[in-house]
Design an enzyme around this catalytic site. Structure first.
Site, PDB file in Angstrom:
ATOM      1  N   LYS A   1      15.179 -31.941   1.198  1.00 38.20           N
ATOM      2  CA  LYS A   1      15.799 -32.268  -0.109  1.00 38.20           C
ATOM      3  C   LYS A   1      16.333 -30.979  -0.729  1.00 38.20           C
ATOM      4  O   LYS A   1      16.049 -30.629  -1.874  1.00 38.20           O
ATOM      5  CB  LYS A   1      14.817 -32.998  -1.010  1.00 38.20           C
ATOM      6  CG  LYS A   1      14.381 -34.321  -0.393  1.00 38.20           C
ATOM      7  CD  LYS A   1      13.530 -35.168  -1.276  1.00 38.20           C
ATOM      8  CE  LYS A   1      13.215 -36.508  -0.646  1.00 38.20           C
ATOM      9  NZ  LYS A   1      12.352 -36.444   0.557  1.00 38.20           N
TER      10      LYS A   1
ATOM     11  N   SER B   1      13.762 -43.826  -3.174  1.00 38.87           N
ATOM     12  CA  SER B   1      13.090 -45.109  -2.945  1.00 38.87           C
ATOM     13  C   SER B   1      11.821 -45.320  -3.773  1.00 38.87           C
ATOM     14  O   SER B   1      11.308 -46.423  -3.818  1.00 38.87           O
ATOM     15  CB  SER B   1      12.732 -45.230  -1.465  1.00 38.87           C
ATOM     16  OG  SER B   1      11.891 -44.163  -1.088  1.00 38.87           O
TER      17      SER B   1
ATOM     18  N   GLY C   1       8.249 -50.909   4.123  1.00 41.47           N
ATOM     19  CA  GLY C   1       6.818 -51.025   4.439  1.00 41.47           C
ATOM     20  C   GLY C   1       5.954 -50.493   3.324  1.00 41.47           C
ATOM     21  O   GLY C   1       5.745 -51.168   2.310  1.00 41.47           O
TER      22      GLY C   1
ATOM     23  N   GLY D   1       9.825 -51.991   0.598  1.00 44.86           N
ATOM     24  CA  GLY D   1      11.155 -52.436   1.018  1.00 44.86           C
ATOM     25  C   GLY D   1      11.115 -53.218   2.324  1.00 44.86           C
ATOM     26  O   GLY D   1      10.185 -53.064   3.121  1.00 44.86           O
TER      27      GLY D   1
ATOM     28  N   GLY E   1       7.808 -44.166   7.738  1.00 46.52           N
ATOM     29  CA  GLY E   1       6.709 -43.254   8.018  1.00 46.52           C
ATOM     30  C   GLY E   1       5.382 -43.970   8.137  1.00 46.52           C
ATOM     31  O   GLY E   1       4.982 -44.412   9.223  1.00 46.52           O
TER      32      GLY E   1
HETATM   33  P1  XMP Z   1       7.083 -43.934   4.113  1.00 43.84           P
HETATM   34  O1  XMP Z   1       5.703 -43.564   4.497  1.00 43.84           O
HETATM   35  O2  XMP Z   1       7.210 -44.364   2.690  1.00 43.84           O
HETATM   36  O3  XMP Z   1       7.848 -42.518   4.276  1.00 43.84           O
HETATM   37  O4  XMP Z   1       7.744 -44.858   5.072  1.00 43.84           O
HETATM   38  C1  XMP Z   1       9.191 -42.313   3.991  1.00 43.84           C
HETATM   39  C2  XMP Z   1       9.548 -40.936   4.322  1.00 43.84           C
HETATM   40  O5  XMP Z   1      10.843 -40.695   3.800  1.00 43.84           O
HETATM   41  C3  XMP Z   1      10.718 -39.844   2.670  1.00 43.84           C
HETATM   42  N1  XMP Z   1      11.354 -40.563   1.615  1.00 43.84           N
HETATM   43  C4  XMP Z   1      12.492 -40.223   1.162  1.00 43.84           C
HETATM   44  N2  XMP Z   1      13.254 -39.227   1.570  1.00 43.84           N
HETATM   45  N3  XMP Z   1      14.777 -39.929  -0.080  1.00 43.84           N
HETATM   46  C5  XMP Z   1      14.402 -39.094   0.920  1.00 43.84           C
HETATM   47  O6  XMP Z   1      15.163 -38.171   1.253  1.00 43.84           O
HETATM   48  C6  XMP Z   1      14.033 -40.946  -0.488  1.00 43.84           C
HETATM   49  O7  XMP Z   1      14.400 -41.703  -1.368  1.00 43.84           O
HETATM   50  C7  XMP Z   1      12.831 -41.076   0.166  1.00 43.84           C
HETATM   51  N4  XMP Z   1      11.880 -41.956   0.037  1.00 43.84           N
HETATM   52  C8  XMP Z   1      10.954 -41.608   0.965  1.00 43.84           C
HETATM   53  C9  XMP Z   1       9.288 -39.603   2.368  1.00 43.84           C
HETATM   54  O8  XMP Z   1       9.074 -38.305   1.882  1.00 43.84           O
HETATM   55  C10 XMP Z   1       8.710 -39.826   3.712  1.00 43.84           C
HETATM   56  O9  XMP Z   1       8.874 -38.666   4.518  1.00 43.84           O
END
Ligand code: XMP
Length: 246
Positions: free
Chosen positions: A84, A140, A203, A207, A223
């Site tokens: 980010k 998200s 998940g 979503g 993740g």
């Molecule tokens: P989970 O465990 O929620 O992990 O499936 C999601 C992974 O993605 C990252 N994440 C984001 N990364 N913008 C991003 O650039 C987002 O809106 C966002 N939402 C989740 C989170 O850090 C994890 O690695």
């Protein structure tokens, strides 16, 4: 030289998958690389790419995850660094040079910093080196609407302005929450067909994979629901089937 977009789409076609595995392994540092390797080995046939976050990058750095990078490279899985990125251009450049020199394929970055002396030179340099930049358009987590949906002068919402920047700046992709079908549809309208949309938030954050794909996502990022599953391979395979495009 293939672009990041071409590489990730080629990997996706080869594996019939639209799933990007977020390799977010937590717990004792000493066990993380081994655990991440195991999850990768179990899921590599069902995923299109891998995203690495601070869970691994902070304790181990680029040199400490060399074996994981090599595993991904050997399997032809593109690697995305979820930094980010959000700093001035000269610092951002340092990050992108290190990542691409260490065989990462793309970085996630924040368009808030602007183009001049911010993200512009990063996108140009990444493209010169064959790498990609994916811009955060709509996050998200539940608090995302405290910022990303704010109205700007003229009535446009902040995330719409970010999607417009992604298109104008020639970004390779965007990140848009799988939890907001409206934001996915709107982003697709703004960025057009050539800029990829990656949708996290499936998940663990509530979503739904199928709905995200039907609303315009090209890929889902997942993740915890894979990593923490009793059977990561089955969960990755289930998500692969659910999001498969012809
Ligand atoms: P989970 O465990 O929620 O992990 O499936 C999601 C992974 O993605 C990252 N994440 C984001 N990364 N913008 C991003 O650039 C987002 O809106 C966002 N939402 C989740 C989170 O850090 C994890 O690695």
């Amino acid at each position: 030289m293939q672009t990041f977009r071409e590489r990730v789409l080629a990997s996706s076609r080869k594996r019939g998958s639209r799933v990007v595995l977020a390799l977010d392994v937590s717990g004792p540092f000493g066990q993380r690389v081994a655990r991440a390797t195991k999850v990768l080995e179990l899921t590599k046939g069902s995923i299109a790419a891998v995203k690495v976050n601070f869970h691994l990058l902070l304790p181990f750095g680029l040199t400490g995850i060399r074996s994981l990078i090599d595993l991904c490279k050997g399997e032809g899985l593109p690697l995305v660094a979820d930094m980010k990125l959000n700093d001035i251009g000269s610092t951002n450049l340092e990050v992108i040079e290190s990542l691409l020199a260490s065989d990462f394929d793309a970085v996630i970055a924040n368009p808030l910093v602007g183009y001049r002396d911010g993200m512009g030179e990063v996108i140009e340099r990444a493209h010169e080196l064959g790498g990609g930049v994916i811009l955060l358009v709509y996050m998200s987590h539940r608090g995302a609407n405290e910022g990303y949906t704010l109205r700007l002068d003229g009535g446009m919402r902040l995330y719409q302005a970010f999607a417009e920047r992604a298109r104008r700046w020639g970004a390779d992709g965007t990140i848009v929450s799988a939890r907001s079908r409206a934001a996915l549809r709107e982003t697709r309208k703004i960025v057009g067909a050539d800029c990829l949309i990656f949708a996290p938030g499936v998940g663990a954050q509530g979503g739904e994979a199928e709905a995200a794909m039907a609303s315009g996502a090209d890929f889902i990022i997942v993740g915890r629901s894979i990593i923490d599953s009793v059977e990561p391979s089955e969960e990755a395979e289930r998500l692969r089937s659910a999001t498969r495009k012809p």
